[in-house]
Scaffold this active site. Structure first.
Site, PDB file in Angstrom:
ATOM      1  N   LYS A 189      38.110  33.556  33.594  1.00  0.00           N
ATOM      2  CA  LYS A 189      39.461  33.060  33.326  1.00  0.00           C
ATOM      3  C   LYS A 189      39.962  32.230  34.509  1.00  0.00           C
ATOM      4  O   LYS A 189      40.449  31.126  34.347  1.00  0.00           O
ATOM      5  CB  LYS A 189      40.377  34.261  33.080  1.00  0.00           C
ATOM      6  CG  LYS A 189      41.754  33.923  32.635  1.00  0.00           C
ATOM      7  CD  LYS A 189      42.506  35.188  32.251  1.00  0.00           C
ATOM      8  CE  LYS A 189      43.983  34.871  32.081  1.00  0.00           C
ATOM      9  NZ  LYS A 189      44.775  36.053  31.763  1.00  0.00           N
TER      10      LYS A 189
ATOM     11  N   GLU B 152      32.185  37.568  42.271  1.00  0.00           N
ATOM     12  CA  GLU B 152      30.922  37.942  41.635  1.00  0.00           C
ATOM     13  C   GLU B 152      30.405  36.802  40.757  1.00  0.00           C
ATOM     14  O   GLU B 152      29.225  36.435  40.800  1.00  0.00           O
ATOM     15  CB  GLU B 152      31.105  39.191  40.752  1.00  0.00           C
ATOM     16  CG  GLU B 152      31.422  40.466  41.492  1.00  0.00           C
ATOM     17  CD  GLU B 152      32.918  40.689  41.729  1.00  0.00           C
ATOM     18  OE1 GLU B 152      33.692  39.692  41.687  1.00  0.00           O
ATOM     19  OE2 GLU B 152      33.304  41.837  41.972  1.00  0.00           O
TER      20      GLU B 152
ATOM     21  N   GLY C  62      42.323  39.218  30.345  1.00  0.00           N
ATOM     22  CA  GLY C  62      40.860  39.277  30.411  1.00  0.00           C
ATOM     23  C   GLY C  62      40.274  40.318  29.476  1.00  0.00           C
ATOM     24  O   GLY C  62      39.325  40.058  28.724  1.00  0.00           O
ATOM     25  N   ARG C  63      40.850  41.509  29.495  1.00  0.00           N
ATOM     26  CA  ARG C  63      40.277  42.610  28.696  1.00  0.00           C
ATOM     27  C   ARG C  63      40.601  42.485  27.211  1.00  0.00           C
ATOM     28  O   ARG C  63      40.194  43.320  26.414  1.00  0.00           O
ATOM     29  CB  ARG C  63      40.727  43.953  29.268  1.00  0.00           C
ATOM     30  CG  ARG C  63      42.211  44.092  29.488  1.00  0.00           C
ATOM     31  CD  ARG C  63      42.544  45.251  30.408  1.00  0.00           C
ATOM     32  NE  ARG C  63      43.961  45.359  30.713  1.00  0.00           N
ATOM     33  CZ  ARG C  63      44.569  44.727  31.710  1.00  0.00           C
ATOM     34  NH1 ARG C  63      43.886  43.930  32.493  1.00  0.00           N
ATOM     35  NH2 ARG C  63      45.860  44.901  31.933  1.00  0.00           N
TER      36      ARG C  63
ATOM     37  N   GLU D  13      42.356  49.790  32.844  1.00  0.00           N
ATOM     38  CA  GLU D  13      42.966  48.670  33.571  1.00  0.00           C
ATOM     39  C   GLU D  13      44.374  48.391  33.013  1.00  0.00           C
ATOM     40  O   GLU D  13      45.246  47.901  33.721  1.00  0.00           O
ATOM     41  CB  GLU D  13      42.086  47.410  33.495  1.00  0.00           C
ATOM     42  CG  GLU D  13      42.329  46.441  34.642  1.00  0.00           C
ATOM     43  CD  GLU D  13      41.350  45.270  34.689  1.00  0.00           C
ATOM     44  OE1 GLU D  13      41.420  44.395  33.821  1.00  0.00           O
ATOM     45  OE2 GLU D  13      40.503  45.229  35.607  1.00  0.00           O
TER      46      GLU D  13
ATOM     47  N   HIS E  91      23.061  66.138  24.281  1.00  0.00           N
ATOM     48  CA  HIS E  91      22.061  66.765  25.148  1.00  0.00           C
ATOM     49  C   HIS E  91      22.399  66.583  26.624  1.00  0.00           C
ATOM     50  O   HIS E  91      21.542  66.790  27.483  1.00  0.00           O
ATOM     51  CB  HIS E  91      20.676  66.197  24.831  1.00  0.00           C
ATOM     52  CG  HIS E  91      20.218  66.585  23.457  1.00  0.00           C
ATOM     53  ND1 HIS E  91      19.477  67.712  23.204  1.00  0.00           N
ATOM     54  CD2 HIS E  91      20.454  66.016  22.251  1.00  0.00           C
ATOM     55  CE1 HIS E  91      19.248  67.812  21.906  1.00  0.00           C
ATOM     56  NE2 HIS E  91      19.838  66.789  21.304  1.00  0.00           N
TER      57      HIS E  91
ATOM     58  N   LYS F 228      39.664  43.683  46.585  1.00  0.00           N
ATOM     59  CA  LYS F 228      39.120  42.308  46.614  1.00  0.00           C
ATOM     60  C   LYS F 228      39.494  41.631  47.930  1.00  0.00           C
ATOM     61  O   LYS F 228      38.672  40.956  48.559  1.00  0.00           O
ATOM     62  CB  LYS F 228      39.719  41.467  45.467  1.00  0.00           C
ATOM     63  CG  LYS F 228      39.195  41.762  44.088  1.00  0.00           C
ATOM     64  CD  LYS F 228      39.776  40.723  43.107  1.00  0.00           C
ATOM     65  CE  LYS F 228      39.579  41.156  41.676  1.00  0.00           C
ATOM     66  NZ  LYS F 228      40.237  40.288  40.698  1.00  0.00           N
TER      67      LYS F 228
HETATM   68  O1  F6P Z   1      38.802  43.234  37.567  1.00  0.00           O
HETATM   69  C1  F6P Z   1      39.908  42.456  37.606  1.00  0.00           C
HETATM   70  C2  F6P Z   1      39.841  41.250  36.709  1.00  0.00           C
HETATM   71  O2  F6P Z   1      40.921  40.431  37.038  1.00  0.00           O
HETATM   72  C3  F6P Z   1      39.856  41.593  35.222  1.00  0.00           C
HETATM   73  O3  F6P Z   1      41.112  41.801  34.714  1.00  0.00           O
HETATM   74  C4  F6P Z   1      39.160  40.407  34.642  1.00  0.00           C
HETATM   75  O4  F6P Z   1      38.728  40.685  33.362  1.00  0.00           O
HETATM   76  C5  F6P Z   1      38.048  40.220  35.646  1.00  0.00           C
HETATM   77  O5  F6P Z   1      38.651  40.509  36.895  1.00  0.00           O
HETATM   78  C6  F6P Z   1      37.387  38.892  35.651  1.00  0.00           C
HETATM   79  O6  F6P Z   1      38.269  37.837  35.943  1.00  0.00           O
HETATM   80  P1  F6P Z   1      37.909  36.330  35.644  1.00  0.00           P
HETATM   81  O7  F6P Z   1      37.698  36.191  34.182  1.00  0.00           O
HETATM   82  O8  F6P Z   1      39.066  35.532  36.152  1.00  0.00           O
HETATM   83  O9  F6P Z   1      36.636  36.008  36.398  1.00  0.00           O
END
Ligand code: F6P
Length: 540
Positions: A207, A213, A269-270, A355, A386, A506
């Site tokens: 987003k 990452e 995002g979620r 979240e 199990h 972060k």
């Molecule tokens: O983990 C925090 C967060 O902001 C989530 O809400 C989001 O889904 C994720 O990081 C990834 O963010 P982006 O889509 O901006 O890379």
């Protein structure tokens, strides 16, 4: 207003007090109609909530709490584009992503109908997905795309990853779908190990397009592709597309914005699976199936918005969860899908729920004196049986659980489905009704073992059943949980659509990155300093 401020809340507490000795055995014996009365249906799903430790009065009182909290108005505020995500000053309009028939839906801040853009992006996604599926879109050297790798994390990973597994029986099998999320290079390295860069398409899904990452993995992927093409940057356009709200960041990365699929800041995002974030899924199952999924979402949305609270599936599940969480002291909630295709559904729900509602201040910023979101966890049945079901049956914790199953299997091989569903039905029966000491004795069990073999029962479960796992039933299931989370957040009076709690870690990580690689003096606490020193020594 939060739930504890309502008049009806004291009635709920009184119900719990007078129902201290509530027995599911007794409740079912007293009311042969209990299962029928406590079963509701919507959007292809049946919820049987009769095996919960509640009676009709408790449910009515919980609904009264919801009414007093203004739930109906809050639902309407979301659907009508108000800026209910106040701390980020945004509307919350993921429901617009699956509004295939209605509209307009106006973002109240801009006064703009959001649906034309939603439909425009959807049709661009469809055009692209069809090209990849048919082989019209090739790699830079003309080879057919055989691997689609989504790079993203959190909401830009969990949704499409979970859904691509869930709907695998509808997917085009000559393309492999993979998901790289972890910043640990192992994730990337092991994923692409057997892939040919010339046959691989990366979807960089973020987003913000700034997530550490995702940017690390995207940069590594670009190097991996360019190495094959001797550094020819022109190859990027054929092997990378982006899904983002941030066109400038996408361009900075080197992806042609013509190959970017946008979404909007009113999609959390979620909650973004039905947006362009679902591009990998659309390539897997095809545009028609993707639209069927959106139709399932839409059917649950319509139900949630219009059904009376007593017949409302998301509302009922939310109120039951609140009763266990806020009255009976449950700390967690298990989600147990009896379908291997839903293996990642609990992981997906962890982000959706935790979240959203893992908050400890109310909307005015005051520390809450009531419990908010539970710990969500689970594994597909029968594996869980199990592993941790011992605790569910005989442990000291109250763990309300959702059992999710399908009447028909996509793989009707031998007796597997009968065995699977026999376990599905048996577990909720065993959890609800247990086995008394007398029943254990009647089997001739030595007295010393009776306590060990007794099951006290009264362990609450919901049973959710649909005919078959289809794109439509799947979409409706995801929407059901989205709205359940919404209702709970509304009654807990927390902001469910922000996630400030992920920021601190972060920011600290960004500070520590250079400290790991140069010798600058450290100014953390003694524990963190020593751990960093240890890393430095090992990598010197
Ligand atoms: O983990 C925090 C967060 O902001 C989530 O809400 C989001 O889904 C994720 O990081 C990834 O963010 P982006 O889509 O901006 O890379």
């Amino acid at each position: 207003m939060n739930l504890t401020e309502t008049k009806a809340w004291s009635a709920v507490l009184a119900d719990a007090e007078s129902n201290r000795n509530f027995s599911l055995r007794a409740a079912f014996a007293a009311d042969p109609d209990r299962a029928r009365r406590m079963t509701i249906e919507a959007a292809g799903w049946t919820l049987d909530y009769s095996k919960n430790i509640v009676d009709a009065k408790t449910m009515a009182d919980l609904r009264a709490v919801a009414e007093e909290c203004g739930l109906k108005d809050k639902i309407e505020a979301m659907f009508s584009g108000e800026h209910i995500n106040e701390t980020e000053d945004r509307a919350v309009l993921h429901v617009a992503l699956r509004d295939l028939s209605g509209g307009p839906i106006t973002d109240k801040a801009t006064g703009k109908d959001v649906l034309p853009e939603v439909r425009e992006v959807l049709s661009r996604m469809e055009g692209f997905a069809n090209k990849v599926r048919s082989g019209l879109w090739t790699g830079f050297s003309g080879k057919r795309i055989r691997n689609v790798v989504n790079i993203g994390i959190g909401g830009s990973d969990l949704g499409p990853c979970m859904a691509t597994i869930a709907l695998a029986s509808f997917s085009q099998r000559d393309i492999r779908f993979a998901f790289v999320s972890n910043v640990d290079a192992t994730h990337f390295a092991e994923t692409v190990r057997d892939m040919d860069p010339e046959e691989t398409l990366f979807i960089v899904a973020s987003k913000t397009f700034t997530t550490l990452e995702t940017m690390d993995n995207a940069n590594t992927a670009r190097e991996w592709v360019l190495k094959r093409y001797n550094g020819n940057g022109a190859a990027v356009a054929k092997h990378f597309v982006a899904v983002s709200t941030a066109a400038d960041e996408v361009a900075k990365f080197g992806i042609d914005t013509a190959n970017m699929f946008g979404f909007w800041n009113w999609v959390g995002g979620r909650y973004s699976l039905p947006s362009a974030i679902g591009l990998s899924l659309m390539i897997a199952i095809g545009p028609d199936r993707f639209r069927e999924m959106l139709g399932g979402y839409e059917a649950m949305d319509a139900h949630f918005r219009s059904a009376p609270l007593a017949e409302n599936l998301p509302v009922t599940m939310a109120l039951l969860g609140i009763y266990y969480n806020n009255v009976l002291g449950a700390q967690s909630h298990a989600v147990l899908p009896y379908d291997q295709y839903l293996a990642r559904f609990p992981a997906y729900l962890q982000q959706l729920d935790m979240e959203s509602n893992g908050k400890s201040v109310d909307k005015k910023g005051r520390r809450v004196s009531w419990q908010t979101g539970p710990i969500v966890w689970g594994e597909p049945g029968t594996n869980g049986q199990h592993a941790f079901y011992q605790l569910l049956h005989q442990g000291t914790k109250l763990v309300p659980a959702d059992f999710i199953g399908f009447l028909r299997s996509h793989n009707p091989i031998g007796s597997h489905h009968v065995h699977l569903m026999a376990n599905f039905f048996a577990q909720t029966e065993a959890l609800a009704f247990g086995k008394t000491a007398d029943e254990v004795r009647a089997e001739g069990t030595p007295e010393a073992l009776v306590a060990h073999k007794t099951f006290e029962g009264n362990r609450p479960t919901n049973t959710l059943v649909a005919d078959e796992l289809t794109p439509a039933s799947f979409g409706a299931l995801v929407a059901l949980y989205e709205h359940k989370v919404f209702v709970q957040g509304a009654l807990w009076d927390v902001f469910s659509f922000d996630q400030w709690g992920v920021q601190l870690g972060k920011v600290l990580a960004k500070k520590i990155i250079p400290e790991l690689t140069d010798g600058r003096p450290l100014s953390h606490d003694s524990s963190t300093n020593a751990l960093i020193e240890r890393f430095r020594a090992a990598n010197a």
